[in-house]
Design an enzyme around this catalytic site. Structure first.
Site, PDB file in Angstrom:
ATOM      1  N   LYS A 189       1.156  -1.098  -0.003  1.00  9.80           N
ATOM      2  CA  LYS A 189      -0.134  -0.027   0.061  1.00  9.80           C
ATOM      3  C   LYS A 189       0.719   1.138  -0.003  1.00  9.80           C
ATOM      4  O   LYS A 189       1.716   1.524   0.976  1.00  9.80           O
ATOM      5  CB  LYS A 189      -0.728   0.002   1.296  1.00  9.80           C
ATOM      6  CG  LYS A 189      -1.910   1.206   1.110  1.00  9.80           C
ATOM      7  CD  LYS A 189      -2.635   1.790   2.132  1.00  9.80           C
ATOM      8  CE  LYS A 189      -1.922   2.983   2.630  1.00  9.80           C
ATOM      9  NZ  LYS A 189      -1.868   4.042   1.843  1.00  9.80           N
ATOM     10  N   GLU A 265       9.461   1.029  10.974  1.00  5.37           N
ATOM     11  CA  GLU A 265      10.422   2.081  10.784  1.00  5.37           C
ATOM     12  C   GLU A 265       9.777   3.331  11.180  1.00  5.37           C
ATOM     13  O   GLU A 265       8.936   3.681  10.114  1.00  5.37           O
ATOM     14  CB  GLU A 265      11.402   1.867   9.690  1.00  5.37           C
ATOM     15  CG  GLU A 265      12.717   2.639   9.433  1.00  5.37           C
ATOM     16  CD  GLU A 265      12.672   3.984   9.115  1.00  5.37           C
ATOM     17  OE1 GLU A 265      12.257   4.746  10.124  1.00  5.37           O
ATOM     18  OE2 GLU A 265      12.993   4.159   8.255  1.00  5.37           O
ATOM     19  N   GLU A 398       9.259  14.541  16.002  1.00  4.38           N
ATOM     20  CA  GLU A 398       9.811  14.735  14.549  1.00  4.38           C
ATOM     21  C   GLU A 398       8.765  15.719  13.520  1.00  4.38           C
ATOM     22  O   GLU A 398       7.541  15.740  13.641  1.00  4.38           O
ATOM     23  CB  GLU A 398       9.529  13.223  13.909  1.00  4.38           C
ATOM     24  CG  GLU A 398      10.298  13.067  12.318  1.00  4.38           C
ATOM     25  CD  GLU A 398      10.057  11.788  11.992  1.00  4.38           C
ATOM     26  OE1 GLU A 398       9.052  11.210  12.080  1.00  4.38           O
ATOM     27  OE2 GLU A 398      10.951  11.395  11.583  1.00  4.38           O
TER      28      GLU A 398
END
Ligand code: ADP
Length: 494
Positions: A189, A265, A398
């Protein structure tokens, strides 16, 4: 040298309506729904892709299941899989510029970087794992006499791969290369805002002779298509690159379904540590700037925190600002551009939000404003934020944009404490002329990769994976095979 005439011709080339690739065929969504693909270059509608349904995901998983179970891929001689994968890599390379430009129009990465990091890197990765396909041995265990213990390495089955928009081909290939070389089948995907180049290379896989059902691509929303993959009882392994919140959801979905193995990840807040004894401060400034600002900071390993020894703080920040000001930000299809467009309006607003918040907290900001708004595209001047406190959101979360948080330090211990002081542990860098210090810090910093006197560029031969909340499992290198191979013991009485 990039062929600028060819790039200009490709810039305006019409883009076919996208289609899922399921069981070797192009398919629309089961209910016919589509989503617009907005180009970050100018905000225009490039084309449409299917807004996939749960049924589409399930059809793709069923195709992958059949393809795995009947052995049309896993049952081939590894050398035969290798031949198909090598042909695939060749086809991707032959069309590299076309694929790169298509990807840039979809996700905004500057073309120089995109060409190298996307089709060419994907082809290299596929080739690397293809070459390894017929070199994966099992083991004979050192058992006591009277028994023979064989350890087989078998393909793990159907792999669900969910990938992000920053480097769709590079990251996609990190999953597809080892999974397919190992003999697994895959349902991939792509991200909503970077599907086109992955769809293109999936078609090339069919042209290379990959049997139907071995590689399926389903486009659409994460919460629908991605969730259906994560909850499937027929997916054996789920591999993911993306955000922390989505990673958590995937683990929950696996726990609530078939306990499929989940490898995540999840990005980072990677410290780039510059000591006063760095061998070349100009080089350090140049590489550090690119370490955060290339691809508009949309890089999971981006060096988004700059930790600078106080003695050189002001000098180094000035050098860095000079380099940053010289970077050309804008049209990603201009080969002179150093940083292209931010992927989407949503991401741009998120980036700007961090800058506004830092300013409001009294931090000093160099750059950091929206630029080239008249183009209709999503562009942002790189931001260097100084005076950042360890508790600031910009030092902990982040951003995934061209925003650098700078903090001074006085001692090696303080640098290590700051470096390790976030929930993440993906990448880091140390700039120093002191070899012992470099090795000490490599050991003390909790991260999957620690660069020394450089930032970025580790090749396919070394693993990439995070510790702490940056994830688990590794992409790249031969270690990546571990995710896609099951161990099976044969215990034989002699
Ligand atoms: P990013 O911030 O990089 O967009 P996301 O984690 O949102 O990170 O997206 C990475 C990938 O995960 C994309 O392909 C996206 O569609 C997918 N995704 C997002 N939400 C979900 C979800 N709830 N379940 C499965 N996949 C998801």
């Amino acid at each position: 040298m990039l062929d600028t005439n060819r790039i200009e011709a490709l810039r305006h080339a019409p883009v076919d309506r996208g289609a899922h690739i399921i069981d070797g065929a192009r398919r629309a969504a089961s209910d016919g729904a589509e989503m617009e693909v907005i180009s970050p270059l100018d905000g225009s509608v490039l084309t449409t892709i299917p807004r996939g349904t749960r049924e589409d995901a399930e059809a793709a998983i069923a195709a992958a299941r059949r393809a795995f179970d009947d052995g049309r891929w896993s049952g081939l001689a590894p050398a035969a899989r290798k031949a198909v994968l090598l042909r695939w890599a060749e086809l991707i390379e032959e069309q590299a510029l076309e694929i790169a430009v298509l990807g840039v129009r979809d996700n905004g990465t500057e073309i120089g970087m995109a060409l190298k990091a996307e089709p060419l890197s994907a082809a290299g990765t596929i080739r690397y794992y293809a070459e390894a396909a017929d070199k994966l041995y099992g083991e004979i265990a050192p058992t006591a006499p009277g028994h023979l213990g064989l350890v087989h390495r078998e393909p793990a089955g159907v792999v669900g791969a969910i990938v992000p928009w920053n480097f769709p081909l590079m990251i996609g290939a990190w999953k597809l290369g080892p999974a397919l070389a190992a003999g697994c089948t895959v349902v991939l995907k792509p991200a909503e805002t970077a599907s086109l180049s992955l769809l293109r290379i999936a078609e090339l896989a069919q042209d290379a002779g990959m049997p139907p059902g071995v590689l399926n691509v389903v486009t659409g929303e994460g919460a629908v298509v991605g969730d259906a993959i994560a909850r499937s009882m027929d997916v054996d392994v789920l591999v993911f690159t993306g955000s922390g919140p989505t990673g958590r959801r995937l683990m929950e979905a696996a726990a609530q379904s078939n306990l499929k193995r989940v490898y995540l990840e999840l990005g980072g807040k990677s410290p780039n540590i510059v000591f006063a004894d760095a061998p070349d401060l100009d080089e350090a400034a140049k590489v550090s700037a690119m370490g955060i600002f290339r691809n508009s900071g949309q890089v999971c390993v981006a060096g988004s925190r700059l930790l600078v020894e106080r003695a050189i703080h002001d000098d180094f920040v000035a050098r860095l600002a000079k380099v940053t000001d010289s970077l050309r930000v804008g049209d990603p299809l201009d080969p002179a551009t150093a940083a292209g467009a931010v992927n989407s309006e949503v991401q741009l607003q998120r980036n700007l939000g961090f800058v506004v918040e830092a300013r409001a907290a009294g931090r000093k900001v160099h750059g950091g404003e929206r630029i080239l708004a008249e183009t209709g595209g999503f562009y942002m001047a790189p931001a260097i934020v100084t005076g950042v406190e360890p508790t600031d959101r910009i030092a902990r979360e982040e951003v995934f944009g061209p925003v650098l948080a700078v903090q001074p330090f006085d001692t090696e211990d303080e640098a290590v404490a700051l470096a390790n002081g976030t929930d993440y542990g993906l990448a880091a860098a140390v700039w120093t002329s002191d070899l012992s210090r470099a090795h000490r810090l490599v050991r003390r910093i909790r991260a999957g990769v620690v660069h020394v006197n450089t930032y970025g560029g580790p090749d396919i031969t070394v693993p990439l994976g995070g510790v702490k909340q940056s994830g688990n499992g590794h992409d790249k290198s031969l270690h990546a095979f571990d995710k896609y191979l099951d161990l099976k013991t044969a215990w034989i009485k002699l």
